[in-house]
Design an enzyme around this catalytic site. Structure first.
Site, short mmCIF file in Angstrom:
data_model
loop_
_atom_site.label_atom_id
_atom_site.label_comp_id
_atom_site.label_asym_id
_atom_site.label_seq_id
_atom_site.Cartn_x
_atom_site.Cartn_y
_atom_site.Cartn_z
N ASN A 7 -42.61 23.64 -28.99
CA ASN A 7 -43.97 22.80 -28.52
C ASN A 7 -43.66 22.87 -26.91
OD1 ASN A 7 -45.80 20.92 -27.80
ND2 ASN A 7 -44.81 19.39 -29.11
N ARG A 89 -46.40 24.99 -31.67
CA ARG A 89 -47.39 23.98 -32.01
C ARG A 89 -48.41 24.21 -31.05
NH1 ARG A 89 -47.68 18.34 -29.24
NH2 ARG A 89 -49.44 17.43 -30.28
N HIS A 178 -52.99 15.64 -34.49
CA HIS A 178 -51.61 15.01 -35.29
C HIS A 178 -51.81 15.63 -36.66
CE1 HIS A 178 -51.40 11.32 -32.33
NE2 HIS A 178 -50.73 12.12 -31.93
N HIS A 206 -50.29 7.58 -38.00
CA HIS A 206 -49.58 8.30 -36.94
C HIS A 206 -49.51 7.40 -35.72
CE1 HIS A 206 -47.19 11.83 -34.94
NE2 HIS A 206 -47.70 11.01 -34.07
N ARG A 239 -53.49 5.13 -23.41
CA ARG A 239 -55.14 5.45 -23.66
C ARG A 239 -55.70 4.29 -24.35
NH1 ARG A 239 -53.61 10.62 -27.12
NH2 ARG A 239 -51.84 11.39 -25.93
N GLY A 330 -43.07 7.41 -33.76
CA GLY A 330 -42.13 6.11 -33.04
C GLY A 330 -42.47 4.93 -33.59
N GLU A 383 -42.62 16.96 -37.66
CA GLU A 383 -43.43 18.18 -37.48
C GLU A 383 -42.86 19.63 -37.12
OE1 GLU A 383 -44.92 15.30 -34.59
OE2 GLU A 383 -46.96 16.17 -34.75
P1 AMP Z 1 -43.55 8.94 -30.39
O1 AMP Z 1 -44.74 9.21 -29.50
O2 AMP Z 1 -43.75 9.12 -32.04
O3 AMP Z 1 -42.36 9.60 -29.90
O4 AMP Z 1 -43.29 7.26 -30.34
C1 AMP Z 1 -42.84 6.63 -29.04
C2 AMP Z 1 -43.24 5.47 -29.20
O5 AMP Z 1 -42.44 4.77 -30.15
C3 AMP Z 1 -42.39 4.54 -27.94
O6 AMP Z 1 -43.06 4.57 -26.79
C4 AMP Z 1 -42.23 3.22 -28.30
O7 AMP Z 1 -43.35 2.36 -28.10
C5 AMP Z 1 -42.01 3.26 -30.00
N1 AMP Z 1 -40.50 2.97 -30.46
C6 AMP Z 1 -39.69 4.07 -30.45
N2 AMP Z 1 -38.52 3.39 -31.04
C7 AMP Z 1 -38.85 2.10 -31.50
C8 AMP Z 1 -38.15 1.02 -32.12
N3 AMP Z 1 -37.10 1.23 -32.39
N4 AMP Z 1 -38.97 -0.10 -32.14
C9 AMP Z 1 -40.29 -0.15 -31.71
N5 AMP Z 1 -40.87 1.03 -31.10
C10 AMP Z 1 -40.29 2.07 -31.14
#
Ligand code: AMP
Length: 400
Positions: A7, A89, A178, A206, A239, A330, A383
């Site tokens: 990526n 990706r 996504h 997602h 966003r 996340g 992914e």
């Molecule tokens: P991603 O873009 O899928 O990597 O998600 C990142 C976001 O997931 C972070 O900015 C957090 O807001 C959220 N996140 C990650 N770990 C946790 C957790 N253990 N509890 C709550 N939110 C989380």
């Protein structure tokens, strides 16, 4: 066989090396601040241990060369010949690509043609592809598009009610993003339900820093919340999600801001961060609410939860029902408070969930009760694995 999932971002390069078809991750890493002129950082994870190097990394080509040499030096592979395929990706495939494809000069040209639709991402992807082509000239390489899964939408879902010439001349339509993640968790959900995907009406959520929903019926995506670009849909970390376009003209007039400045505000200074003034990270917002009863942090989370519930309601009507809902990424995988906020708002659809099961984090689990009219799952996305699987499948098909 060893396959690399890649990526490439404008200043970063994330990778995972997998042993396929066993689906074992051998190593993963990221190179950051490429081409910034400043000291960049290369992190590689091997068997749970992290190794970090800091140095100036002028271009993606140097980053790729450094990573590949490091894999040999660390004896993760004996020689580069062991890498039998690479999957890249790609954020935007326009309306040409409905699935992953082998990279050819024509495919690269198509990715180049849609640069105006993804001006930050697609140029970086092309640089990444060319760096890998240079480093591994005889290796089978494919591209996997974030937009491909959504290409099955019907006109009434993907068109905007704007002058038709915008579509004809400039391909203004909904594309969605996504897709690799939505498709991956949808398939996994059908496996967990022991039912053919064709027989499930599903909504996949997602929800990470970027966030989108997809409505899936007859095994196909029929609607999604992001649009021409990834700013549309629900509020996200930074966003705004979809807003009244009148706001743009109004703010331009009252704040004397340029279009570019306003777009930056909508992309980088909105969502959780913009509303709360606290953070783009849901964990910090939860903390601000629990510790200080921070009202704006609560509002930021509530705005998102309402928007998600609204989308689910509209998909319920569009698909004439929903059998399953999947949380991923996340926030969707890790935040039980987030899932609670959403699920409490859609109880009217007959959703019931088990509060204890909902406390689980980051693992595959069904959190709905047996009485629930909609089955609710948490399914961690992957992914990189989806990309590696596509490399293996296309390599077999191409007899290479
Ligand atoms: P991603 O873009 O899928 O990597 O998600 C990142 C976001 O997931 C972070 O900015 C957090 O807001 C959220 N996140 C990650 N770990 C946790 C957790 N253990 N509890 C709550 N939110 C989380």
């Amino acid at each position: 066989m060893k396959i690399m999932s890649v990526n490439a971002g404008s200043s970063s390069l994330k990778f995972q090396l997998l042993e396929m078809p066993q689906e074992v991750v051998l190593t993963e890493g990221v190179v950051e601040s490429i081409g910034s002129g400043e000291v960049g950082r290369y992190t590689i994870k091997i068997q749970g241990q992290k190794f970090v190097k800091e140095m100036v990394i002028p271009t993606h080509a140097e980053a790729v060369e450094m990573v590949l040499n490091d894999l040999v030096e660390r004896k993760i592979i004996h020689s580069l010949d062991e890498i039998e395929g690479v999957g890249h990706r790609i954020v935007h495939g326009g309306n040409k690509f409905t699935e992953s494809v082998e990279i050819t000069p024509e495919v690269k040209e198509e990715i180049r043609k849609v640069i105006p639709l993804a001006p930050l991402h697609n140029p970086a992807h092309l640089i990444g592809i060319e760096a890998f082509e240079k480093a591994l000239p005889n290796v089978f390489q494919i591209v996997v598009f974030d937009t491909a899964f959504h290409q099955t939408m019907e006109e009434d879902a993907f068109m905007y009610a704007v002058p038709y010439e915008w579509y004809e001349k400039h391909q203004v339509r909904k594309y969605g993003f996504h897709g690799t993640s939505h498709q991956y968790v949808a398939h996994r959900c059908s496996e967990l339900m022991k039912k053919d995907l064709k027989d499930i009406k599903m909504v996949t959520l997602h929800i990470g820093n970027g966030a989108s929903l997809a409505a899936i019926k007859n095994g196909k995506c029929v609607d999604t919340s992001m649009g021409l670009g990834p700013l549309a849909g629900i509020p996200m970390g930074t966003r705004s999600g979809t807003i009244d376009p009148t706001i743009i003209e109004y703010i331009a007039n009252v704040e004397k801001k340029s279009l570019k400045e306003i777009m930056t505000d909508l992309n980088k200074h909105s969502g959780y961060l913009g509303v709360s003034g606290v953070s783009h990270d849901s964990r910090n917002l939860e903390e601000a609410i629990n510790k200080d009863h921070n009202k704006r942090a609560k509002l930021a989370l509530d705005l998102q939860a309402k928007s998600i519930a609204d989308y689910i309601g509209s998909y319920y009507v569009y698909m004439q029902g929903i059998d399953a809902i999947v949380f991923t990424a996340g926030i969707g995988e890790n935040s039980s408070a987030f899932r609670e906020r959403v699920l409490n708002r859609i109880r009217v659809l007959g959703v019931e969930y088990d509060e204890n099961k909902n406390q689980e984090r980051g693992k595959e689990i069904k959190i709905s009760t047996d009485n629930s009219k909609i089955q609710v799952f948490v399914i961690p996305t992957n992914e990189e694995l989806a990309i590696a699987r596509d490399v293996v499948a296309l390599k077999k098909k191409a007899n290479k």
